[in-house]
Structures are given as structure tokens and as C-alpha cells.
Motif scaffolding. Structure first.
Motif, short mmCIF file in Angstrom:
data_model
loop_
_atom_site.label_atom_id
_atom_site.label_comp_id
_atom_site.label_asym_id
_atom_site.label_seq_id
_atom_site.Cartn_x
_atom_site.Cartn_y
_atom_site.Cartn_z
N MET A 46 28.15 91.61 44.30
CA MET A 46 28.71 90.74 45.12
C MET A 46 29.05 92.02 46.57
SD MET A 46 31.69 88.05 43.95
CE MET A 46 32.15 87.76 45.55
N ASP A 47 29.19 93.17 46.29
CA ASP A 47 29.23 93.95 47.61
C ASP A 47 28.01 94.28 48.39
OD1 ASP A 47 31.95 94.62 46.88
OD2 ASP A 47 31.69 96.35 45.75
N ALA A 48 26.95 94.36 47.39
CA ALA A 48 25.59 94.37 48.10
C ALA A 48 25.00 93.19 48.83
CB ALA A 48 24.43 94.50 46.91
N ALA A 49 25.77 92.00 48.43
CA ALA A 49 25.31 90.50 48.99
C ALA A 49 26.19 90.37 50.43
CB ALA A 49 25.49 89.69 48.18
N LEU A 50 27.47 90.68 50.36
CA LEU A 50 28.47 90.51 51.23
C LEU A 50 29.15 91.51 51.87
CD1 LEU A 50 30.48 87.57 49.38
CD2 LEU A 50 28.61 87.27 51.01
N GLY A 51 29.05 92.45 51.49
CA GLY A 51 29.56 93.82 52.06
C GLY A 51 30.90 94.37 51.43
N ASP A 52 31.22 95.56 51.14
CA ASP A 52 32.42 96.00 50.49
C ASP A 52 33.79 95.36 50.96
OD1 ASP A 52 30.56 97.71 49.38
OD2 ASP A 52 31.39 99.43 50.74
N GLY A 53 33.81 95.20 51.92
CA GLY A 53 35.29 94.88 52.45
C GLY A 53 35.30 92.90 52.42
N TYR A 54 34.28 92.30 52.71
CA TYR A 54 34.37 90.78 52.60
C TYR A 54 34.35 90.34 51.15
CZ TYR A 54 33.27 86.06 53.67
OH TYR A 54 33.35 84.67 54.01
N ALA A 55 33.50 91.16 50.36
CA ALA A 55 33.19 90.77 49.05
C ALA A 55 34.60 90.33 48.24
CB ALA A 55 32.37 91.69 48.21
#
Length: 55
Positions: free
Chosen positions: A1-10
Motif C-alpha cells: 500500500m505504501d507504494a500505491a498511496l505513499g508512506d503517510g497516506y497508506a
């Protein structure tokens, strides 16, 4: 999810976005309830419309 949404938003998305395919639970709630990570990831993948290479 970090790759798809970014570290903070995931993390925020996983805690707050309710998925019908997970019984009206968020990804975090489903995992905490003992749902298999593979099942949760497939639901997230489908909800976000990620490419098949991310499946």
C-alpha cells in the motif's frame, strides 16, 4: 500500500477506508480480526484499481 498511496497516506487509508468486500471493515480492522493478509490485499488491490503486476 505504501507504494500505491505513499508512506503517510497508506496507513490512514487502511484505518479509515471501509471496504464492502471485507464485510464493511477497513483493512486494519479486517487484519486485526484475523483475516488473512492475502485476502485483505486482494480487496485493497481491487478497490484501488491497481495494475495486475501489483496483485
Amino acid at each position: 500500500m505504501d507504494a500505491a498511496l505513499g508512506d503517510g497516506y497508506a496507513r490512514l487509508w487502511a484505518e479509515s477506508h471501509v471496504l464492502a468486500s471485507l464485510g464493511g471493515r477497513s483493512a486494519t480492522e479486517a487484519l486485526d480480526a484475523g483475516e488473512a493478509p492475502k485476502v485483505v490485499w486482494r480487496a485493497v488491490w481491487a478497490e484501488l484499481g491497481l495494475p495486475s503486476t501489483d496483485r
